[in-house]
Design a protein around this motif. Structure first.
Motif, PDB file in Angstrom:
ATOM      1  N   ALA A 283     -11.061   8.998  32.350  1.00  0.00           N
ATOM      2  CA  ALA A 283     -11.157   7.956  31.319  1.00  0.00           C
ATOM      3  C   ALA A 283     -10.973   6.573  31.922  1.00  0.00           C
ATOM      4  N   GLN A 290     -10.563   4.120  27.650  1.00  0.00           N
ATOM      5  CA  GLN A 290     -10.709   4.363  26.220  1.00  0.00           C
ATOM      6  C   GLN A 290     -11.114   5.819  25.953  1.00  0.00           C
ATOM      7  N   LYS A 291     -10.842   6.268  24.740  1.00  0.00           N
ATOM      8  CA  LYS A 291     -11.293   7.585  24.330  1.00  0.00           C
ATOM      9  C   LYS A 291     -12.799   7.562  24.093  1.00  0.00           C
ATOM     10  N   ASN A 323      -5.773  20.740  20.001  1.00  0.00           N
ATOM     11  CA  ASN A 323      -5.219  20.051  21.166  1.00  0.00           C
ATOM     12  C   ASN A 323      -3.764  20.430  21.393  1.00  0.00           C
TER      13      ASN A 323
END
Length: 790
Positions: A283, A290-291, A323
């Motif tokens: 990332a 950022q996502k 998750n």
């Protein structure tokens, strides 16, 4: 002078004061940096280079060849602590479970430079981050190449220009991107993104790999970040496409509404997430921290199901729940040495794995994934009701890579490790990974794959070592049916009212060719019009999924209008063959493969016809080097690059790829001599096989290398063409279809359109037999007919 002196030392040898100065000089580094790595990172931060920087008027600047500086072989070996990240207690130099009988301790790795590059990368960041920020260079350094692989990319050059256009060759640096595509699926949105990327930033084609992944070729360094970010924002990824980590996980490509197949699909998605690297470097480098705009599609599939109507429960009810579940399973510490203590990479640690790590998941009987060539192979075991997942049979220790003239390297098929319940699978997978992480050979990279660890310890000792990490005994294997090579080509029912279509992609290259075949446009047209998902097969072909039966005729028409042959018109040699890309872009290629294989297929077909064996076929594969990306050592006949237009010949693998390699037959066969070399072998097969049902590989194994050599030595060239007797093409179970949930596999592919009428009495007998075998009557009838005809 002071800095020159520092440059030759490892961080361990640096005086404390000098380390402090170096720390101040790199204070502008990202706050995510957990420790001060040596040589390449310090050099990049200080603007130093151990070599001259080269320039090209046509191409811009080429990156400096910065390489991590390992200690000289005469230096003292670095202590275990020097290989650990802060807080890390367990790793290859301090294994979580001891095994004193190894011939190496992973401390003397001076000749294995990638281990230093990984150690000094700050968890896959450096020096790649600095070199990618340099907009003037068109290439990257050796260390960055090693790090970049883990992010899913290789640097390449156009070797067609190497001798004829030196300037063009120097300017031809480019990057190949390999997507992470668990079980080969690519949703329509991601496929469209990839297709657009190849047009805008690539070489206007896409390549299907032999591990159910897509590759994009021809990307320039200046566009690399944009390409990777675009893939991630569409819900895909390249992280784990390459590198010394868990690679793309394979599963049967058939989108069936069948519990066993859906569990295989779901399991591959889950393990892909469980064993993914944890470092935020991906990332940080490609997404500016950022996502991604879209959650990875394999996560959605674990929550929502995929393509066919779900007939199994989801892993979780939401992405957030998923998750949490995956993170909890990954971080669970049983106290047996699996968790390293490295906060950024709890499973992998600072050095990641010794080499690549490959996994496949399938159902009993379906060998569409080439099960026996993986580090770990999982077979879904269902409960007696056929609906409930019970657990998995586990195979370990397969792998194809070897080196010419180096007997310490070899291809190997996997062995049975045992059975594990569904509840214990995550911990067992972590235990196997930790076993390879700590005990795989990091001193000799050519022997770093897990197959060598299994081979050197023996399967029983390897099982004991895994059990020491696992914390419990591994159960005995559940008996399995015979394996069949399944290609899933042509039209099939999904079982939920929808259809899927397997399309042959010769040697995996999706392109609009000059000869009239417009495959790239055809596939894009179908994806755009119908929004279908695609799945790749292990044979480099494409499966179009979730098709409404009313759209079947239109899809057939689209393909035909773009020059794509229906499956009935594709010869079986082509259908069964695979090849690696080799030239012009692979830096390891010694001979042609992808560009040569169509010619070999045509020539073998012509020779079979001349021998009176029209329509006969066998599994034939080709690679440009001995690393074995196209799995040549499993084939019935294979050609392995050994120099320009020269091939090492292998033969004797199984037609169903079910648990044996072939053997080395001949060195340096000239491509022009193909027919002369295989004519006597094919004629011996025709004239001495037990029946037409005996496949080439099985025949060669039965005869043995010595008998074949004696026959070939006495053979008179052309003898096979005297009074040729033409055989009727063999129609037995060469290419199978469905084999879900431990049921008997279908023996032919394609829709069943013809009817055979039987009496009520015979129908009741068939029904009773089929019910007792949990098998459809049509499958049983097909099996009995084929057996009777043989």
């Amino acid at each position: 002078k002071i800095m020159a002196g520092i440059w030759g030392l490892s961080s361990l040898a640096m005086p404390t004061a000098v380390l402090a100065v170096a720390a101040i000089l790199v204070a502008s580094a990202s706050s995510a940096t957990a420790f001060a790595p040596t040589s390449s990172f310090v050099g990049a931060r200080l603007g130093l280079s151990s070599t001259c920087t080269h320039h090209s008027a046509r191409s811009g600047r080429i990156a400096p060849s910065m390489v991590a500086t390992p200690p000289k072989p005469t230096d003292d070996t670095l202590p275990p602590a020097a290989w650990m990240a802060p807080g890390q207690k367990i790793g290859p130099q301090a294994p979580g479970q001891p095994w004193p009988d190894k011939s190496y301790d992973n401390l003397n790795v001076a000749k294995n430079k990638p281990e230093y590059a990984k150690k000094d990368s700050a968890h896959l960041r450096y020096p790649l981050e600095q070199e990618m920020a340099d907009g003037e260079t068109i290439s990257i350094s050796h260390d960055s190449v090693i790090v970049l692989k883990h992010h899913g990319s290789y640097m390449q050059q156009n070797r067609d220009l190497q001798r004829t256009d030196k300037a063009g060759y120097a300017a031809s640096y480019q990057f190949m991107l390999r997507l992470k595509v668990p079980n080969g699926k690519l949703p329509a949105k991601v496929y469209q993104t990839v297709d657009d990327i190849t047009t805008k930033w690539g070489q206007n084609d896409i390549r299907a790999t032999t591990r159910q992944a897509w590759q994009i070729h021809g990307v320039k360094k200046a566009n690399l970040k944009s390409v990777i970010a675009a893939i991630a924002n569409a819900g895909g990824s390249t992280l784990g496409g390459c590198g010394d980590i868990n690679r793309n996980i394979m599963a049967p490509p058939a989108p069936l509404a069948d519990p066993a197949y859906q569990y295989a699909f779901q399991t591959s998605n889950y393990i892909a997430d469980l064993l993914a690297p944890s470092s935020p470097a991906f990332a940080e480098l490609w997404m500016d921290g950022q996502k991604a705009a879209t959650v990875e599609y394999w996560k959605k599939d674990m929550v929502e199901g995929s393509t066919s109507t779900p007939v199994i429960p989801p892993v979780a009810k939401s992405i957030e729940d998923l998750n949490t579940k995956v993170s909890d399973a990954m971080l669970h510490d049983s106290g047996n040495g699996i968790i390293t203590g490295d906060s950024e990479e709890p499973l992998y640690g600072r050095q990641y794995l010794p080499r690549k790590f490959k996994i496949a998941v399938t159902v009993p009987g379906d060998n569409s994934v080439d099960l026996f060539i993986h580090d770990v192979g999982l077979v879904v075991i269902m409960a007696d009701d056929g609906k409930t997942l019970k657990g998995y049979d586990v195979f370990v220790g397969g792998g194809m890579g070897r080196t010419h003239n180096k007997e310490s390297t070899f291809a190997r098929v996997s062995e049975a490790l045992g059975y594990v319940s569904k509840e214990d699978l995550p911990e067992l997978m972590k235990a196997i990974l930790a076993t390879q992480r700590d005990h795989g050979n990091r001193e000799v990279r050519a022997n770093a794959r897990m197959k060598y660890l299994v081979h050197s310890l023996g399967i029983d000792n390897f099982r004991k070592l895994v059990e020491s990490y696992f914390g419990k005994k591994i159960g005995p294997m559940v008996p399995l049916p015979a394996w069949r090579m399944v290609d899933w080509m042509g039209w099939h029912e999904q079982g939920d009212g929808k259809l899927f279509l397997g399309v042959v992609v010769e040697q995996g290259r999706v392109r609009d060719f000059d000869d009239g075949l417009k495959l790239k446009t055809a596939l894009r047209t179908i994806v755009d019009k119908y929004g279908v998902d695609t799945r790749l097969t292990a044979d480099q072909n494409v499966v179009l999924c979730g098709i409404d039966p009313k759209d079947k005729a239109d899809i057939d028409a689209i393909l035909l209008s773009h020059g794509v042959k229906p499956i009935e018109q594709v010869d079986m040699m082509t259908r069964k063959s695979i090849a690696c890309p080799a030239f012009p872009l692979c830096g390891l290629a010694q001979a042609e493969a992808e560009r040569r294989m169509p010619d070999f297929n045509a020539r073998v077909n012509a020779l079979l016809t001349k021998l009176g064996m029209p329509g006969e076929s066998f599994v034939m594969r080709m690679t440009g080097c001995p690393n074995g990306c196209a799995r040549p050592y499993m084939a019935e006949l294979a050609f392995v690059g050994q120099g320009p237009d020269l091939y090492q010949v292998w033969m004797g693998g199984s037609s169903q790829l079910d648990g044996r390699t072939g053997w080395h037959w001949k060195d340096k066969m000239k491509q022009a001599d193909l027919e002369a070399e295989i004519e006597p072998i094919l004629f011996m097969w025709k004239s001495q096989r037990s029946s037409q049902a005996e496949r080439l590989g099985d025949f060669l194994q039965r005869m043995g290398k010595d008998k074949i050599a004696d026959y070939v030595a006495k053979y008179t060239p052309g003898a096979a063409f005297d009074k040729v007797k033409v055989e009727t093409p063999y129609t037995g179970p060469v290419v199978a279809a469905s084999g879900g949930g431990g049921k008997a596999a279908r023996l032919t592919s394609g829709p069943r359109k013809q009817q055979v009428r039987v009496t009520d009495e015979l129908h009741e007998m068939l029904k009773t037999k089929a019910d007792s075998a949990s098998q459809p009557i049509s499958d049983l009838v097909e099996e009995l007919i084929i057996k009777g005809l043989q």
